[in-house]
Design a protein around this motif. Structure first.
Motif, PDB file in Angstrom:
ATOM      1  N   ILE A 140      -5.924   7.823   1.748  1.00 49.71           N
ATOM      2  CA  ILE A 140      -5.947   7.433   2.945  1.00 49.71           C
ATOM      3  C   ILE A 140      -5.678   6.028   2.982  1.00 49.71           C
ATOM      4  O   ILE A 140      -6.447   4.992   2.539  1.00 49.71           O
ATOM      5  N   ASP A 141      -4.566   5.544   3.586  1.00 54.75           N
ATOM      6  CA  ASP A 141      -3.861   4.444   3.170  1.00 54.75           C
ATOM      7  C   ASP A 141      -3.978   3.737   4.600  1.00 54.75           C
ATOM      8  O   ASP A 141      -3.632   4.086   5.622  1.00 54.75           O
ATOM      9  N   GLY A 142      -4.420   2.113   4.488  1.00 51.36           N
ATOM     10  CA  GLY A 142      -4.456   1.546   5.896  1.00 51.36           C
ATOM     11  C   GLY A 142      -5.766   1.929   6.691  1.00 51.36           C
ATOM     12  O   GLY A 142      -6.041   1.674   7.653  1.00 51.36           O
ATOM     13  N   GLY A 162      12.556  -1.148  11.376  1.00 50.49           N
ATOM     14  CA  GLY A 162      12.542  -1.089  13.003  1.00 50.49           C
ATOM     15  C   GLY A 162      10.956  -1.016  13.639  1.00 50.49           C
ATOM     16  O   GLY A 162      10.953  -0.543  14.519  1.00 50.49           O
ATOM     17  N   ARG A 163       9.928  -1.444  12.878  1.00 49.12           N
ATOM     18  CA  ARG A 163       8.785  -1.285  13.252  1.00 49.12           C
ATOM     19  C   ARG A 163       8.556  -2.473  14.256  1.00 49.12           C
ATOM     20  O   ARG A 163       8.866  -3.474  14.200  1.00 49.12           O
ATOM     21  N   VAL A 164       7.843  -2.021  15.564  1.00 47.07           N
ATOM     22  CA  VAL A 164       7.530  -2.888  16.574  1.00 47.07           C
ATOM     23  C   VAL A 164       6.665  -4.239  16.159  1.00 47.07           C
ATOM     24  O   VAL A 164       6.630  -5.379  16.968  1.00 47.07           O
ATOM     25  N   ASN A 180      10.916  -8.595   5.684  1.00 53.64           N
ATOM     26  CA  ASN A 180      12.044  -7.956   5.046  1.00 53.64           C
ATOM     27  C   ASN A 180      12.084  -6.533   5.177  1.00 53.64           C
ATOM     28  O   ASN A 180      12.954  -5.884   4.710  1.00 53.64           O
ATOM     29  N   ARG A 181      11.240  -5.968   5.757  1.00 50.55           N
ATOM     30  CA  ARG A 181      10.636  -4.563   5.567  1.00 50.55           C
ATOM     31  C   ARG A 181      11.968  -3.722   6.339  1.00 50.55           C
ATOM     32  O   ARG A 181      12.352  -2.709   5.746  1.00 50.55           O
ATOM     33  N   ASN A 182      12.395  -4.192   7.205  1.00 50.86           N
ATOM     34  CA  ASN A 182      13.617  -3.470   7.922  1.00 50.86           C
ATOM     35  C   ASN A 182      13.509  -1.852   8.238  1.00 50.86           C
ATOM     36  O   ASN A 182      14.178  -1.090   8.201  1.00 50.86           O
ATOM     37  N   LYS A 231       0.793  -1.148   0.061  1.00 50.93           N
ATOM     38  CA  LYS A 231      -0.029   0.053   0.078  1.00 50.93           C
ATOM     39  C   LYS A 231       0.774   1.174   0.121  1.00 50.93           C
ATOM     40  O   LYS A 231       0.766   2.210  -0.758  1.00 50.93           O
ATOM     41  N   GLY A 232       1.833   1.296   0.727  1.00 53.50           N
ATOM     42  CA  GLY A 232       2.639   2.323   1.008  1.00 53.50           C
ATOM     43  C   GLY A 232       3.318   2.918   0.021  1.00 53.50           C
ATOM     44  O   GLY A 232       3.609   3.946  -0.595  1.00 53.50           O
ATOM     45  N   THR A 233       4.011   1.897  -0.713  1.00 51.95           N
ATOM     46  CA  THR A 233       4.987   1.694  -1.838  1.00 51.95           C
ATOM     47  C   THR A 233       4.258   2.510  -2.809  1.00 51.95           C
ATOM     48  O   THR A 233       4.655   3.336  -3.459  1.00 51.95           O
TER      49      THR A 233
HETATM   50 MG   LIG Z   1       2.108   0.728   5.134  1.00 54.23          MG
END
Ligand SMILES: [Mg+2]
Ligand SMILES: Nc1ncnc2c1ncn2[C@@H]1O[C@H](COP(=O)(O)OP(=O)(O)O)[C@@H](O)[C@H]1O
Ligand SMILES: Nc1ccn([C@@H]2O[C@H](COP(=O)(O)OP(=O)(O)O)[C@@H](O)[C@H]2O)c(=O)n1
Length: 237
Positions: free
Chosen positions: A136-138, A180-182, A176-178, A67-69
Motif C-alpha cells: 500500500i503505497d503512499g 502530466g500530474r496536476v 522531471n517526472r513528466n 515509492k512507485g518505482t
Molecule cells: Mg507515487
C-alpha cells in the motif's frame, strides 16, 4: 518470478550479518526479532492456500522519493499486488465519481483527502484481489489515515518501508517526472513537502517505535535502491 526468489533464499539465510548490514532497521530493532514476531506467522489451520489475514506492507516516503518505482520492482520479484493510494484517488477523479472534484482540488493543493474516502478505496481494492500480499503505497500519510485504516481493516501492517531521500533530490525527481500530474509543479511540491513533514513523519515515527519500520536510503540508482529493499522481502520465503 518465484524461482528467482527461491534461488536467493539460501544465500540470504546463510548470511545473517550481511542482511543486517543491508537492512537498516530504525531505532536499532533487530531484524530477526521483527521478522520472527511480525512476519513469519504461519497460516493458521494450514488448510487454505490463502492467508486469513493478508500480508500488508505500507510504503512511505516524500513526494518523488521513488515509492512507485520500487513498488514495481517488488511486485516483479516478490509477487505483491501494488495499491497506490494516489493512483486509486486519480482513478476516482477520472471515473467522475461524486467525490471527483473534491479529490482533484485536494491533490492540486497538495493536501490530504479525507481518510474515509481513501480507506474505502483501499478496502475495495484489497477485497477485489485474489492475492494475499499487498504493497500500500503512499498511505497512511497522516495519523488520521493510519487510525482510520486500523478501524476499518482491523489490522496493522506487517512491514513499513520508508524511502529516505534528500529534499533537493525529491524536488528534482518530481519536476522531471513528466506524467502530466496536476501536482508536479514547484508550488504544490512545496506544500506536499510541508504536509509530509508535519503529517507523515509522525506516522513514520509511530511505526519506528513499534519496530516495524525499514528505513531505506533512497539515493543512487533504481537498481542500487532495490538491492537495499530486496533483503526485507527475501526472508519471507
Ligand atoms: Mg507515487
Ligand atoms: N533512483 C532514482 N534515480 C533517479 N530518478 C528516479 C529514481 N527512482 C525513481 N526515479 C524517478 O523519479 C520520479 C519519481 O519517482 P516515483 O517512483 O514516482 O516516486 P514517488 O512514488 O515516491 O513519488 C519518476 O520520474 C521516476 O522515474
Ligand atoms: N493517502 C493519501 C495518498 C495520496 N493523497 C493525495 O494524492 C496526492 C498524490 O499522492 P501520490 O502518492 O500519488 O504521490 P507521490 O508521493 O507518489 O508523488 C497527494 O499529494 C495527496 O494530495 C492523499 O490525499 N492521501
Amino acid at each position: 518470478m518465484w524461482r528467482r526468489v527461491a534461488s536467493l533464499s539460501p544465500l540470504v539465510s546463510r548470511s545473517k550479518s550481511r542482511l543486517l548490514d543491508q537492512v537498516q532497521v530504525a531505532n536499532g530493532f533487530n531484524v530477526w526479532q521483527v521478522f520472527s514476531t511480525q512476519v513469519l506467522n504461519p497460516t493458521e489451520g494450514g488448510v487454505s492456500d490463502r492467508r486469513r489475514t493478508p500480508l500488508v506492507t505500507f510504503v512511505l516516503g516524500g513526494p518523488g522519493s521513488g515509492k512507485g518505482t520500487q513498488c514495481t520492482r517488488i511486485v516483479e520479484t516478490f509477487g505483491f499486488t501494488h495499491l497506490s493510494a494516489g493512483d486509486l484517488l486519480r482513478k476516482e477523479i477520472s471515473s467522475n465519481s461524486e467525490n471527483g472534484s473534491m479529490i482533484l482540488n485536494t491533490i492540486r493543493e497538495g493536501k490530504i483527502v479525507p481518510s474515509e474516502v481513501t480507506v474505502k478505496l483501499i478496502q475495495k481494492a484489497i477485497e477485489a484481489s485474489e492475492n494475499d500480499r499487498f504493497l500500500i503505497d503512499g498511505f497512511p500519510r497522516s495519523e488520521e489515515n493510519r487510525i482510520a485504516y486500523e478501524r476499518v481493516i482491523g489490522a496493522e501492517p506487517d512491514i513499513v518501508l520508508f524511502f529516505d531521500c534528500p529534499v533537493e533530490e525529491m524536488v528534482k525527481r518530481v519536476l522531471n517526472r513528466n506524467q502530466g500530474r496536476v501536482d508536479d509543479n514547484i508550488d504544490t511540491v512545496k506544500e506536499r513537502l510541508k504536509v509530509f513533514t508535519e503529517l507523515n513523519l509522525p506516522v513514520i515515527k509511530y511505526y519506528s517505535e513499534k519496530g516495524k519500520l525499514y528505513k531505506i536510503d533512497a539515493t543512487g540508482s533504481e537498481d542500487e535502491i532495490f538491492e537495499r529493499v530486496r533483503p526485507v522481502f527475501a526472508v519471507l520465503r
